[in-house]
Design an enzyme around this catalytic site. Structure first.
Site, PDB file in Angstrom:
ATOM      1  N   ASP A  20       0.847  -1.204   0.000  1.00  0.00           N
ATOM      2  CA  ASP A  20       0.000   0.000   0.000  1.00  0.00           C
ATOM      3  C   ASP A  20       0.885   1.257   0.000  1.00  0.00           C
ATOM      4  O   ASP A  20       0.842   2.049   0.930  1.00  0.00           O
ATOM      5  CB  ASP A  20      -0.948  -0.006   1.221  1.00  0.00           C
ATOM      6  CG  ASP A  20      -0.206   0.022   2.558  1.00  0.00           C
ATOM      7  OD1 ASP A  20       0.981  -0.392   2.605  1.00  0.00           O
ATOM      8  OD2 ASP A  20      -0.803   0.472   3.555  1.00  0.00           O
ATOM      9  N   ASP A  25       6.893   1.092   1.907  1.00  0.00           N
ATOM     10  CA  ASP A  25       6.538   0.090   0.881  1.00  0.00           C
ATOM     11  C   ASP A  25       7.423   0.269  -0.356  1.00  0.00           C
ATOM     12  O   ASP A  25       7.805  -0.705  -1.009  1.00  0.00           O
ATOM     13  CB  ASP A  25       5.068   0.248   0.457  1.00  0.00           C
ATOM     14  CG  ASP A  25       4.096   0.052   1.594  1.00  0.00           C
ATOM     15  OD1 ASP A  25       3.551  -1.045   1.750  1.00  0.00           O
ATOM     16  OD2 ASP A  25       3.884   1.025   2.344  1.00  0.00           O
ATOM     17  N   ASN A  47      -2.379   2.767   3.561  1.00  0.00           N
ATOM     18  CA  ASN A  47      -1.813   4.078   3.868  1.00  0.00           C
ATOM     19  C   ASN A  47      -2.613   5.201   3.221  1.00  0.00           C
ATOM     20  O   ASN A  47      -2.710   6.306   3.753  1.00  0.00           O
ATOM     21  CB  ASN A  47      -0.362   4.158   3.381  1.00  0.00           C
ATOM     22  CG  ASN A  47       0.573   3.364   4.260  1.00  0.00           C
ATOM     23  OD1 ASN A  47       0.370   3.265   5.475  1.00  0.00           O
ATOM     24  ND2 ASN A  47       1.597   2.778   3.661  1.00  0.00           N
ATOM     25  N   THR A 130       2.870  -6.029   2.799  1.00  0.00           N
ATOM     26  CA  THR A 130       3.388  -4.914   3.595  1.00  0.00           C
ATOM     27  C   THR A 130       2.305  -3.856   3.823  1.00  0.00           C
ATOM     28  O   THR A 130       2.615  -2.703   4.120  1.00  0.00           O
ATOM     29  CB  THR A 130       4.621  -4.280   2.914  1.00  0.00           C
ATOM     30  OG1 THR A 130       4.229  -3.773   1.634  1.00  0.00           O
ATOM     31  CG2 THR A 130       5.755  -5.280   2.755  1.00  0.00           C
ATOM     32  N   PHE A 170      -0.563  -0.543  12.574  1.00  0.00           N
ATOM     33  CA  PHE A 170      -1.489  -0.101  11.529  1.00  0.00           C
ATOM     34  C   PHE A 170      -1.980  -1.225  10.614  1.00  0.00           C
ATOM     35  O   PHE A 170      -3.193  -1.347  10.359  1.00  0.00           O
ATOM     36  CB  PHE A 170      -0.860   1.021  10.686  1.00  0.00           C
ATOM     37  CG  PHE A 170      -1.743   1.427   9.534  1.00  0.00           C
ATOM     38  CD1 PHE A 170      -2.859   2.216   9.746  1.00  0.00           C
ATOM     39  CD2 PHE A 170      -1.484   0.975   8.246  1.00  0.00           C
ATOM     40  CE1 PHE A 170      -3.707   2.557   8.691  1.00  0.00           C
ATOM     41  CE2 PHE A 170      -2.316   1.319   7.184  1.00  0.00           C
ATOM     42  CZ  PHE A 170      -3.437   2.117   7.408  1.00  0.00           C
ATOM     43  N   ASN A 171      -1.074  -2.040  10.059  1.00  0.00           N
ATOM     44  CA  ASN A 171      -1.499  -3.019   9.041  1.00  0.00           C
ATOM     45  C   ASN A 171      -2.491  -4.040   9.610  1.00  0.00           C
ATOM     46  O   ASN A 171      -3.392  -4.498   8.895  1.00  0.00           O
ATOM     47  CB  ASN A 171      -0.292  -3.756   8.458  1.00  0.00           C
ATOM     48  CG  ASN A 171       0.547  -2.867   7.565  1.00  0.00           C
ATOM     49  OD1 ASN A 171       0.078  -1.829   7.097  1.00  0.00           O
ATOM     50  ND2 ASN A 171       1.791  -3.254   7.355  1.00  0.00           N
ATOM     51  N   HIS A 249       9.907   0.025   8.080  1.00  0.00           N
ATOM     52  CA  HIS A 249       9.175  -1.201   8.430  1.00  0.00           C
ATOM     53  C   HIS A 249       9.220  -2.242   7.302  1.00  0.00           C
ATOM     54  O   HIS A 249       9.643  -3.381   7.491  1.00  0.00           O
ATOM     55  CB  HIS A 249       7.705  -0.873   8.688  1.00  0.00           C
ATOM     56  CG  HIS A 249       7.444   0.226   9.666  1.00  0.00           C
ATOM     57  ND1 HIS A 249       7.522   0.046  11.023  1.00  0.00           N
ATOM     58  CD2 HIS A 249       7.065   1.515   9.483  1.00  0.00           C
ATOM     59  CE1 HIS A 249       7.202   1.173  11.638  1.00  0.00           C
ATOM     60  NE2 HIS A 249       6.920   2.084  10.726  1.00  0.00           N
ATOM     61  N   ASP A 250       8.694  -1.830   6.145  1.00  0.00           N
ATOM     62  CA  ASP A 250       8.297  -2.825   5.140  1.00  0.00           C
ATOM     63  C   ASP A 250       9.432  -3.609   4.479  1.00  0.00           C
ATOM     64  O   ASP A 250       9.275  -4.810   4.233  1.00  0.00           O
ATOM     65  CB  ASP A 250       7.423  -2.151   4.074  1.00  0.00           C
ATOM     66  CG  ASP A 250       6.070  -1.726   4.625  1.00  0.00           C
ATOM     67  OD1 ASP A 250       5.671  -2.254   5.683  1.00  0.00           O
ATOM     68  OD2 ASP A 250       5.416  -0.876   4.006  1.00  0.00           O
TER      69      ASP A 250
HETATM   70  C1  BDR Z   1       3.062  -0.032   8.568  1.00  0.00           C
HETATM   71  O1  BDR Z   1       2.016   0.902   8.368  1.00  0.00           O
HETATM   72  C2  BDR Z   1       2.274   1.709   7.249  1.00  0.00           C
HETATM   73  O2  BDR Z   1       2.108   3.044   7.568  1.00  0.00           O
HETATM   74  C3  BDR Z   1       3.673   1.380   6.784  1.00  0.00           C
HETATM   75  O3  BDR Z   1       3.741   1.405   5.372  1.00  0.00           O
HETATM   76  C4  BDR Z   1       3.935   0.006   7.332  1.00  0.00           C
HETATM   77  O4  BDR Z   1       3.521  -0.996   6.443  1.00  0.00           O
HETATM   78  C5  BDR Z   1       3.783   0.296   9.850  1.00  0.00           C
HETATM   79  O5  BDR Z   1       2.910   0.231  10.923  1.00  0.00           O
HETATM   80 CA    CA Z   2       2.948  -0.506   4.144  1.00  0.00          CA
END
Ligand code: BDR
Ligand code: CA
Length: 324
Positions: A20, A25, A47, A130, A170-171, A249-250
């Site tokens: 996303d 990402d 996102n 991701t 978040f994910n 993160h991703d």
């Molecule tokens: C995740 O949430 C999104 O904002 C980032 O792309 C990542 O995948 C981190 O919590």
């Molecule tokens: Ca992401």
């Protein structure tokens, strides 16, 4: 420091990236293209709304000159309300850089069909989500045989603390019902949660490496990436008490497959809380040392060699920069 050991590795894992984009990402796309056989990119709302995450994936495909197809997927979570993370990534999902408009359209709007076909056509594909897990859950529901055909699922999500809610990353928070399907599916799982991703920061020092590559090669791609990094880092720094940069993160979900030696991990049972009043979207990681307890279903990444991971990002950018 690592040498560039990935670009010509004989056994590049096959990766289908479900994302996303999203600043981090984008880095997952760059690393997957560098270190793996990137067989396709599927997009999901997360996102930013789906039309924008798809647009952003197409922008990156152009900037990197990728052959991989882009298929758009779910525009909203299975049950949860559609909510974005524009306060992290900006309204566009990729604020901070002057992005060239994409020249190629999306290949289809059937990401789920593409995931199923791709995994059935060739055994041993890695699914690397991701973003929210909506597309992956829909594919597993429609085609349960995928569990035995894929190499596994290496996802970014979850952790022992939250970033969208007290306990929810978040994910997972964005589509906990989809996440529960994925964590229950029985395929080999690897999880890059916040505990490990917060060890891998893009700081202003590190961004200067990308600026230097942009200047050396006159690379539009590297210049865009440096601007994206600056927006992302400043945003994280301004919103956190304790971060000197933005967690990348991703890409760690990709590196867990391509460069597993960069990580320490443990085998745990992980379940997703789908109902809790305070904890909906939490990954419940069983760290008990007492039996009985459920069998582990997931490799939980615990720590990362952040210098090695950054070197890999630099290698990937440096490889792409001369011609883009
Ligand atoms: C995740 O949430 C999104 O904002 C980032 O792309 C990542 O995948 C981190 O919590
Ligand atoms: Ca992401």
């Amino acid at each position: 420091m690592l040498g560039d050991m990935s670009a010509n590795a004989p056994d590049r894992p096959r990766i289908l990236l479900d994302c996303d984009p999203g600043h981090d990402d984008v880095v997952a796309i760059i690393v997957a293209n560098h270190a793996a056989d990137l067989v396709g990119i599927t997009t999901v709302a997360g996102n930013a709304p789906l039309d924008r995450t798809t647009y952003n994936a197409c922008v990156m495909r152009d900037l990197l000159g990728l052959a991989a197809p882009v298929h758009s997927g779910a525009a909203r979570p299975l049950l949860a309300p559609p909510l974005t993370a524009t306060f992290v990534h900006g309204e566009s999902g990729l604020d901070g850089a002057d992005l060239p408009a994409p020249t190629r359209e999306v290949d289809s709007t059937d990401a789920v069909g593409f995931i199923i076909e791709t995994c059935r056509a060739t055994e041993g594909t890695w699914l690397v989500p991701t973003g929210p897990l909506t597309n992956i859950a829909l594919a597993l529901r429609a085609a349960p045989d995928l569990v035995d055909r894929i190499a596994g699922i290496s996802l970014m999500g979850g952790g022992t603390f939250g970033n969208r809610d007290v306990m929810s990353e978040f994910n997972i928070w964005a589509d906990p019902d989809a996440a529960a399907i994925v964590f229950d599916c029985g395929a080999p799982l690897t999880m890059a949660g916040l505990d490990v991703t917060h060890q891998f920061l893009v700081t202003h020092d590190r961004i200067s490496d990308v600026d230097a590559i942009a200047a050396e090669f006159g690379s539009k791609f590297a210049a865009v990436l440096a601007d994206l990094f600056r927006f992302f880092a400043d945003n994280y720094i301004s919103r956190h008490d304790d971060l000197a940069g933005a967690p990348m993160h991703d890409p760690l979900a990709v590196m867990a497959i391509t460069h597993p030696h960069l990580f320490e991990s443990s085998r745990r049972h992980v379940a997703v809380e789908t109902r809790g009043e305070l904890t909906r979207g939490m990954t419940v990681i069983d760290r008990r040392q007492i039996r009985p307890r459920p069998e582990p279903n997931c490799t939980v990444l615990e720590s990362v060699d952040a210098a090695g991971a950054w070197q890999l990002v630099v290698d990937a950018v440096r490889t792409a920069a001369p011609s883009h």
